[in-house]
Scaffold this motif. Structure first.
Motif, PDB file in Angstrom:
ATOM      1  N   GLY A   1       0.880  -1.331  -0.041  1.00 33.59           N
ATOM      2  CA  GLY A   1       0.079  -0.067   0.074  1.00 33.59           C
ATOM      3  C   GLY A   1       0.756   1.134  -0.063  1.00 33.59           C
TER       4      GLY A   1
ATOM      5  N   GLY B   1      -0.421   4.575  -0.019  1.00 34.54           N
ATOM      6  CA  GLY B   1      -1.280   5.872  -0.028  1.00 34.54           C
ATOM      7  C   GLY B   1      -0.594   6.761   0.748  1.00 34.54           C
TER       8      GLY B   1
ATOM      9  N   GLU C   1       2.392  -1.352  -4.525  1.00 33.99           N
ATOM     10  CA  GLU C   1       1.243  -0.637  -4.762  1.00 33.99           C
ATOM     11  C   GLU C   1       0.449  -1.063  -6.096  1.00 33.99           C
TER      12      GLU C   1
ATOM     13  N   ARG D   1      -9.715  10.656  -4.986  1.00 32.90           N
ATOM     14  CA  ARG D   1     -10.574  10.342  -3.671  1.00 32.90           C
ATOM     15  C   ARG D   1     -11.172  11.511  -3.247  1.00 32.90           C
TER      16      ARG D   1
ATOM     17  N   GLY E   1      -9.489  12.610   2.841  1.00 29.75           N
ATOM     18  CA  GLY E   1      -8.086  12.587   2.853  1.00 29.75           C
ATOM     19  C   GLY E   1      -7.497  13.703   2.358  1.00 29.75           C
TER      20      GLY E   1
ATOM     21  N   HIS F   1      -6.052  14.974  -2.600  1.00 34.19           N
ATOM     22  CA  HIS F   1      -5.579  13.861  -1.920  1.00 34.19           C
ATOM     23  C   HIS F   1      -4.508  13.269  -2.896  1.00 34.19           C
TER      24      HIS F   1
ATOM     25  N   ASP G   1      -3.146  -1.140   3.278  1.00 32.95           N
ATOM     26  CA  ASP G   1      -3.702  -1.210   2.039  1.00 32.95           C
ATOM     27  C   ASP G   1      -5.201  -0.206   2.065  1.00 32.95           C
ATOM     28  N   GLY G   2      -5.414   0.623   3.081  1.00 34.24           N
ATOM     29  CA  GLY G   2      -6.445   1.449   3.420  1.00 34.24           C
ATOM     30  C   GLY G   2      -7.764   0.604   3.879  1.00 34.24           C
ATOM     31  N   CYS G   3      -8.827   1.411   3.756  1.00 33.23           N
ATOM     32  CA  CYS G   3     -10.111   1.216   4.214  1.00 33.23           C
ATOM     33  C   CYS G   3     -11.010  -0.054   3.767  1.00 33.23           C
TER      34      CYS G   3
ATOM     35  N   SER H   1      -9.232  -2.636   2.921  1.00 33.17           N
ATOM     36  CA  SER H   1      -8.187  -3.774   2.906  1.00 33.17           C
ATOM     37  C   SER H   1      -8.398  -5.043   2.724  1.00 33.17           C
TER      38      SER H   1
ATOM     39  N   GLY I   1      -2.306   2.233   9.714  1.00 37.95           N
ATOM     40  CA  GLY I   1      -3.391   2.944   8.833  1.00 37.95           C
ATOM     41  C   GLY I   1      -4.993   2.621   8.803  1.00 37.95           C
ATOM     42  N   ASP I   2      -5.744   3.155   7.823  1.00 36.76           N
ATOM     43  CA  ASP I   2      -7.307   2.638   7.791  1.00 36.76           C
ATOM     44  C   ASP I   2      -7.350   1.037   7.731  1.00 36.76           C
TER      45      ASP I   2
END
Length: 502
Positions: free
Chosen positions: A10, A12, A37, A45, A48, A103, A164-166, A168, A294-295
Motif C-alpha cells: 500500500g 497511500g 502499490e 478520492r 483525505g 488527496h 492497503d486502506g479502508c 483492506s 493506517g485505515d
C-alpha cells in the motif's frame, strides 16, 4: 526475487511515509524496503484532503514536510461552524496551521519522496496473498501485467506491513479470530466547488443541517473547494434531488449557485464513513510477522479530518520503535513492540477517534436531547478562550489527552443544561415570526427532569466511544487496560460529584 528487510503493501499515506522514515534511520542501518502499490497512477478520492496541524508536525518529524509544498495546498487556520444564521470561528492555537490539498497530489508527492529514498523499491504490483512458513508471515504474493502478460511474483522479507486502506484485502487474514468488521452508518457525498469564497477563508467550514448530518467544506487548491455532505443510511434513491431539496437551502446563499452547478456538472461521488476500533495486534490470535497500519487497522468518522494525522503519528512511533529492534524478523521482539506501540499511540489516536464520533453525534443531532447538546456545544464555542482552545487543540492533534477530552465534553453537557434554564428559546409556532422567551419558574420541574435526561444522553454518547478504545486488548495488555479502566471510573465518579453539585 531479492530478499527485503521490509515489504510494505500500500502506497497511500502511511506506506510511503513509513518507507521513507525507515530508510532514514540514524546510524549505519540501511534497510532494503519493497513498497508495493496496485496502481501508481494518481489516485482520485474525495476524502483525505485535510491535514491537521498534528499531521503537519508528524511530517516534519519524518523529514517529509516538503511533500505539502508545490502541490497547490492551501493553509488552514481553524474551523468555522455554521448554525444558520449564526456562525462561530474556532481558530487553531497561534503558530499552528493545517493544509487542505488534493488527496492524489499529496499521495504522489509522498510516493516520490519514498522512491528517492535509499534502499526503497517502489513497485507497481497487486498483492494477492500472504506467504506463510513455519507459522509466520514471510512475504506476499503479487501479480502484475507486463505487455498483456500476467506475471506472478513473490516478495519476501523479515517483516511485512499492510497499509492497503479502508477496503483492506488482508485485514481479516492478519487479525484472525480477533478481527472486527467496520461499521458504516452514513456516507459522505462529495463534489468540487469552483472559485467560491467560504464564510471564513482558510478555515474548514462545518454547516449544521436540520434533519441531516453536517456538511463540511474546505479549500483544497487555488480554485477548488471540497464539499462533503453527510447522508445517513439508508441512502435516498435520488441523492441529488434529496441534497438540492433538503440540504442546499440550509447552506449560505452565496454558496448555493456553485453547489447546484457542481451537482449538475459532475457525478456525485460517495465514500462510507466507517468505524473500526483498534484491536491489539500483540495477541496470539493475530498472524506473527505482519503488522496492520493506517485505515487497514483503525478508522474513525472523517468529520474532523483526523485520519491522516493518526496514520502519520502512528508511522512516527512505529519508526522510532523499529529503530530499537536489532532483528525485524525476530517474532518475540516484534510482539513486544506491537504491545508498546498499541498503548503509546493511544493518547492521540483515542482522542481523535472519540472526538470524531462524539462531534458527529452532536452535529448530526437526530433527537431532542442531542439537539440540546448541539445547541450547548455551539454556545460553548461562542464563549471563546479555553472553550475553543481546548477542543480545537484536541481536534487538531496538538494536545492528545482523553482526560482533557472528557473534561470538555461534559463541560459542554453541563453548559447545555445551563443554557436550557437561562437562555431565550423560540416559543412561536413554525412559520410564524420567531418569538423568544426565557423559561419561567413553573417550567423548572420539567427542565430538571430533562436535564437528567440530557446528562444521561451525554454519557450514552461518550461512554461507548471511550469503551471502544480500551476494550480491545490481549491477555498481555491486562495491566495497561486496567489502568485505563481505573481512569474511566475516576472520570465517571468526578462527573457524578459535579452533577450533584450542579
Amino acid at each position: 526475487m531479492p530478499h527485503y528487510d521490509v515489504v510494505i503493501v500500500g502506497a497511500g499515506i502511511a506506506g510511503p511515509a513509513l518507507a521513507h522514515g525507515l530508510s532514514t534511520l540514524p546510524g549505519s542501518r540501511k534497510p532494503r524496503i519493497a513498497l508495493l502499490e496496485r496502481s501508481l497512477a494518481e489516485p482520485d478520492r474525495i476524502v483525505g484532503e485535510l491535514l491537521q496541524p498534528g499531521g503537519v508536525m508528524a511530517l516534519r518529524k519524518l523529514g517529509l514536510e516538503k511533500c505539502i509544498e508545490g502541490i497547490d495546498a492551501i493553509p488552514t487556520y481553524g474551523y468555522c461552524v455554521l448554525d444558520n444564521p449564526r456562525s462561530v470561528r474556532i481558530p487553531y492555537p497561534s503558530g499552528y496551521e493545517g493544509r487542505g490539498m488534493h488527496h492524489g497530489r499529496f499521495v504522489m508527492s509522498l510516493r516520490a519522496a519514498a522512491k528517492r529514498a535509499a534502499g526503497v523499491d517502489l513497485i507497481e504490483a497487486t498483492a494477492t496473498g500472504l506467504i506463510e512458513e513455519e507459522g509466520r508471515v514471510v512475504g506476499v504474493k503479487t501479480t502484475k501485467k507486463l505487455q498483456e502478460v500476467e506475471l506472478r511474483e513473490e516478495y519476501r522479507a523479515g517483516l511485512v506491513i499492510i497499509a492497503d486502506g479502508c477496503f483492506s484485502n488482508f485485514r481479516s487474514a492478519v487479525m484472525g479470530r480477533a478481527s472486527v468488521k467496520p461499521t458504516t452508518n452514513s456516507h459522505f457525498c462529495g463534489a468540487i466547488l469552483e472559485d467560491v469564497v467560504l464564510p471564513m477563508p482558510n478555515c474548514g467550514t462545518v454547516a449544521l443541517i436540520k434533519g441531516s448530518g453536517p456538511v463540511l467544506m474546505y479549500q483544497i487548491s487555488e480554485h477548488d473547494t471540497r464539499i462533503l455532505i453527510d447522508i445517513k443510511n439508508p441512502l435516498p434513491a435520488d441523492l441529488k434531488t434529496h441534497i438540492l431539496t433538503h440540504i442546499v437551502p440550509q447552506l449560505p446563499s452565496s454558496l448555493q449557485p456553485a453547489i447546484e452547478k457542481a451537482l449538475q456538472k459532475d457525478r456525485l461521488r460517495r465514500m462510507p464513513n466507517s468505524f473500526l476500533p483498534p484491536v491489539s495486534q500483540s495477541s496470539s490470535a493475530t498472524k506473527p510477522g505482519v503488522i496492520l497500519l493506517g485505515d487497514a487497522w483503525n478508522m474513525r468518522h472523517p468529520l474532523t479530518g483526523g485520519g491522516m494525522t493518526v496514520a502519520l503519528h502512528d508511522v512516527v512511533l512505529l519508526r522510532s520503535m523499529l529503530a530499537k529492534v536489532d532483528d525485524w524478523s525476530n517474532l518475540k521482539s516484534i510482539q513486544r513492540l506491537l504491545h508498546k506501540w498499541h498503548w503509546r499511540r493511544k493518547p492521540l489516536a483515542s482522542t481523535v477517534n472519540i472526538l470524531s464520533f462524539a462531534l458527529y453525534d452532536l452535529f448530526g443531532a437526530d433527537d431532542e436531547l442531542l439537539a440540546v447538546l448541539r445547541t450547548g456545544c455551539f454556545k460553548y464555542f461562542e464563549c471563546g478562550g479555553e472553550c475553543i482552545n481546548g477542543p480545537v487543540s484536541l481536534l487538531s492533534g496538538i494536545a492528545p489527552s482523553v482526560l482533557l477530552l472528557a473534561y470538555h465534553f461534559f463541560a459542554v453537557a453541563f453548559y447545555s443544561i445551563w443554557v436550557m434554564f437561562t437562555h431565550p428559546r423560540v416559543i412561536s409556532q413554525p412559520g410564524e415570526k420567531p418569538v423568544y422567551a426565557i423559561p419561567s419558574l413553573d417550567q423548572y420541574p420539567f427542565l430538571l427532569v430533562k436535564s437528567v435526561q440530557v446528562f444521561w444522553k451525554a454519557c450514552v454518547v461518550f461512554g461507548p466511544l471511550l469503551w471502544s478504545e480500551v476494550r480491545w486488548w490481549s491477555p498481555e495488555d491486562t495491566q495497561m487496560s486496567n489502568k485505563l479502566l481505573l481512569r474511566m471510573l475516576a472520570i465517571v465518579g468526578i462527573l457524578g460529584v459535579l452533577f450533584r453539585m450542579f
